[in-house]
Design an enzyme around this catalytic site. Sequence first.
Site, short mmCIF file in Angstrom:
data_model
loop_
_atom_site.label_atom_id
_atom_site.label_comp_id
_atom_site.label_asym_id
_atom_site.label_seq_id
_atom_site.Cartn_x
_atom_site.Cartn_y
_atom_site.Cartn_z
N CYS A 1 6.50 -6.81 7.80
CA CYS A 1 7.64 -6.30 8.56
C CYS A 1 8.10 -7.39 9.51
O CYS A 1 7.28 -8.14 10.03
CB CYS A 1 7.20 -5.06 9.37
SG CYS A 1 8.57 -4.19 10.15
N CYS B 1 -1.24 6.49 9.40
CA CYS B 1 -0.03 5.81 9.87
C CYS B 1 -0.37 4.53 10.59
O CYS B 1 -1.22 4.52 11.46
CB CYS B 1 0.69 6.65 10.93
SG CYS B 1 1.40 8.12 10.34
N SER C 1 12.04 6.83 7.61
CA SER C 1 11.69 6.59 9.01
C SER C 1 12.15 5.21 9.44
O SER C 1 11.94 4.22 8.73
CB SER C 1 10.17 6.70 9.18
OG SER C 1 9.79 6.37 10.49
N CYS D 1 3.56 8.57 0.87
CA CYS D 1 4.09 7.66 1.87
C CYS D 1 4.28 6.30 1.20
O CYS D 1 3.30 5.68 0.78
CB CYS D 1 3.08 7.59 3.00
SG CYS D 1 3.50 6.45 4.29
N ASN E 1 -3.73 5.71 15.61
CA ASN E 1 -4.78 5.32 14.67
C ASN E 1 -5.15 3.87 14.95
O ASN E 1 -4.32 2.98 14.78
CB ASN E 1 -4.29 5.45 13.23
CG ASN E 1 -4.08 6.90 12.86
OD1 ASN E 1 -4.97 7.72 13.02
ND2 ASN E 1 -2.88 7.23 12.41
N GLU F 1 0.84 -1.20 0.00
CA GLU F 1 0.00 0.00 0.00
C GLU F 1 0.87 1.24 0.00
O GLU F 1 1.97 1.25 0.55
CB GLU F 1 -0.90 0.00 1.24
CG GLU F 1 -1.96 -1.06 1.15
CD GLU F 1 -2.97 -0.98 2.28
OE1 GLU F 1 -4.15 -1.24 2.01
OE2 GLU F 1 -2.61 -0.67 3.42
N HIS G 1 8.47 6.97 20.44
CA HIS G 1 7.26 6.47 21.11
C HIS G 1 7.34 6.22 22.61
O HIS G 1 6.32 5.98 23.25
CB HIS G 1 6.75 5.18 20.44
CG HIS G 1 6.58 5.30 18.97
ND1 HIS G 1 5.96 6.38 18.36
CD2 HIS G 1 6.97 4.49 17.95
CE1 HIS G 1 5.97 6.22 17.06
NE2 HIS G 1 6.58 5.09 16.78
N CYS H 1 1.30 -1.21 15.84
CA CYS H 1 1.33 -1.03 14.38
C CYS H 1 0.68 -2.21 13.68
O CYS H 1 1.01 -3.37 13.94
CB CYS H 1 2.78 -0.89 13.93
SG CYS H 1 2.96 -0.86 12.14
N SER I 1 11.20 6.51 14.97
CA SER I 1 9.98 6.15 15.69
C SER I 1 10.35 5.93 17.15
O SER I 1 10.82 4.86 17.51
CB SER I 1 9.39 4.87 15.10
OG SER I 1 8.96 5.12 13.79
N CYS J 1 6.18 -4.03 16.37
CA CYS J 1 5.78 -2.93 17.24
C CYS J 1 4.30 -3.16 17.59
O CYS J 1 3.48 -3.42 16.69
CB CYS J 1 5.98 -1.59 16.55
SG CYS J 1 7.71 -1.39 16.05
N GLY K 1 6.82 -1.65 6.37
CA GLY K 1 8.17 -2.18 6.40
C GLY K 1 9.20 -1.29 7.05
O GLY K 1 8.96 -0.12 7.33
N GLU K 2 10.36 -1.88 7.30
CA GLU K 2 11.47 -1.18 7.94
C GLU K 2 12.53 -0.90 6.86
O GLU K 2 13.25 -1.82 6.44
CB GLU K 2 12.02 -2.05 9.08
CG GLU K 2 13.33 -1.57 9.68
CD GLU K 2 13.33 -0.10 10.04
OE1 GLU K 2 12.52 0.33 10.87
OE2 GLU K 2 14.17 0.64 9.48
N1 SAH Z 1 9.21 0.91 9.99
C1 SAH Z 1 9.44 2.30 9.98
C2 SAH Z 1 8.60 3.04 8.96
C3 SAH Z 1 7.14 2.66 8.86
S1 SAH Z 1 6.08 3.05 10.21
C4 SAH Z 1 9.27 2.88 11.35
O1 SAH Z 1 8.78 2.17 12.22
O2 SAH Z 1 9.64 4.02 11.55
C5 SAH Z 1 5.71 4.79 9.98
C6 SAH Z 1 5.29 5.52 11.26
O3 SAH Z 1 3.93 5.21 11.64
C7 SAH Z 1 6.15 5.15 12.45
O4 SAH Z 1 6.51 6.27 13.21
C8 SAH Z 1 5.22 4.28 13.22
O5 SAH Z 1 5.64 4.21 14.55
C9 SAH Z 1 3.90 4.96 13.03
N2 SAH Z 1 2.74 4.13 13.37
C10 SAH Z 1 2.65 2.79 13.26
N3 SAH Z 1 1.43 2.36 13.66
C11 SAH Z 1 0.73 3.46 14.04
C12 SAH Z 1 -0.61 3.65 14.50
N4 SAH Z 1 -1.44 2.64 14.65
N5 SAH Z 1 -1.01 4.91 14.76
C13 SAH Z 1 -0.15 5.95 14.58
N6 SAH Z 1 1.11 5.82 14.12
C14 SAH Z 1 1.56 4.58 13.86
FE1 SF4 Z 2 7.55 -2.41 11.32
FE2 SF4 Z 2 7.62 0.28 11.57
FE3 SF4 Z 2 5.35 -1.06 12.03
FE4 SF4 Z 2 7.39 -1.27 13.74
S1 SF4 Z 2 6.20 0.61 13.26
S2 SF4 Z 2 6.14 -2.98 12.97
S3 SF4 Z 2 9.13 -1.20 12.37
S4 SF4 Z 2 6.43 -0.92 10.08
#
Ligand code: SAH
Ligand code: SF4
Length: 393
Positions: free
Chosen positions: A134, A363, A221, A127, A320, A113, A245, A141, A243, A138, A189-190
């Site tokens: 991944c 996100c 990111s 984005c 979210n 996506e 948090h 996520c 990220s 986390c 993904g990372e």
């Molecule tokens: N893997 C990388 C990039 C993708 S995630 C990373 O973790 O940075 C992109 C951003 O969305 C990150 O900051 C992640 O922490 C945030 N994110 C993930 N799930 C979310 C959610 N449910 N609500 C708000 N932000 C979220």
């Molecule tokens: Fe992977 Fe980024 Fe989601 Fe963590 S926040 S599970 S590193 S996509």
Amino acid sequence: MTIQLKIDNAGRAQNDPGLVPLVGLTRAQLRDALVEHAGVDAKKGKMRADQVWRWLYHFGVTDFDAMTNVSKDLRAAMKAAFTLDRPEIVERLISVDGTRKYLVRLSPGVECEMVFIPDVGRSGALCVSSQVGCTLNCTFCHTGTQPLVRNLTAAEIVAQIMIARDDLDEWPTSLEDRKLTNIVFMGMGEPLYNLDHVSDAIDIISDGEGIQIGRRRITVSTSGVVPKIKELGERTGTMLAISLHATNDPLRDVLVPLNKKYPLEVLLNEIKQYPGLNNSKRVTFEYVMLKGVNDSLAEARELVRLLRGIPAKINLIPFNPWPNSPYECSDWDTIEAFADVVNRAGYASPIRTPRGRDIFAACGQLRSESVKIRASERKRLEREQSEGEPSQA
Ligand code: SAH
Ligand code: SF4
């Protein structure tokens, strides 16, 4: 409300697997491919590659016959060896706030996506995803609930931008009144576990004779893959987002389990070494607001203390939700009080307004239904990635 549009190329045949996609090769790879597969004389390889490059990335052509300054013979040779087809858009959703989400089929059973978010400032950000799924988990996520399917190739990363440009009608490349001005690697993904392909893709996207999105307008990111952060800066020169948090290790160990391997102190020390950091090139720290978990005023103050000495921006992201997610978004008053502390420390407007929630494009809500790879293959990738080595899968 969600509007679902009919897509012109829905149901189009997948690319002929025998043809090599031309979009996504670096300049050097393009030259080699033309010499090897399209009979171009090695001495003229660079010149021909420069010509074709402009057609691909300045004009965005999807038909070899549109390359009018390329000889008929070469066009025919290219047609026999290469394809200009874009990956298929399986679904395209437009939110009431203008956010567009695309589900793209990269190969049979493999989907990713990407999301276009208009009007971030005077600009629009795309984005993009760097992996399908991944390996990290986390807990807040949605992508993290999906096992890694595979790394995207540079071609697949660049294709996401080409598709968005097609859809926004932004060919040929123009430097004025662009809708798509910024790229953020914040999709699925990372990116630092796929750095070779991400880096090649960035070379293509930022090239001055093509798509022309400058490196300062590209943000990568990461959840904190410490051994790859400096390399990211050296190889790509892009903006860095982390990220974060959480402001203490026990909580970050839960929210971002990679923290057990690279705890906060190690991470923050590494970030300070990011090449080119200064007040005009700041690191963005992302902080998702989770009700009763990480949203106290004491944590806001600790956040400010932790980041002292780092040229930083702070992005507070209202959580979210996704189906069965184990967290709730902090109350708005709590987010504002948290933001106040951060604001008073000199960080401007840190709350990121959620976009595209109605189409599940915000996100952390991205998740495709791609089929899973064989368990043995996934284990191999996860093993390699947990050792900090990018995989070329
Ligand atoms: N893997 C990388 C990039 C993708 S995630 C990373 O973790 O940075 C992109 C951003 O969305 C990150 O900051 C992640 O922490 C945030 N994110 C993930 N799930 C979310 C959610 N449910 N609500 C708000 N932000 C979220
Ligand atoms: Fe992977 Fe980024 Fe989601 Fe963590 S926040 S599970 S590193 S996509």
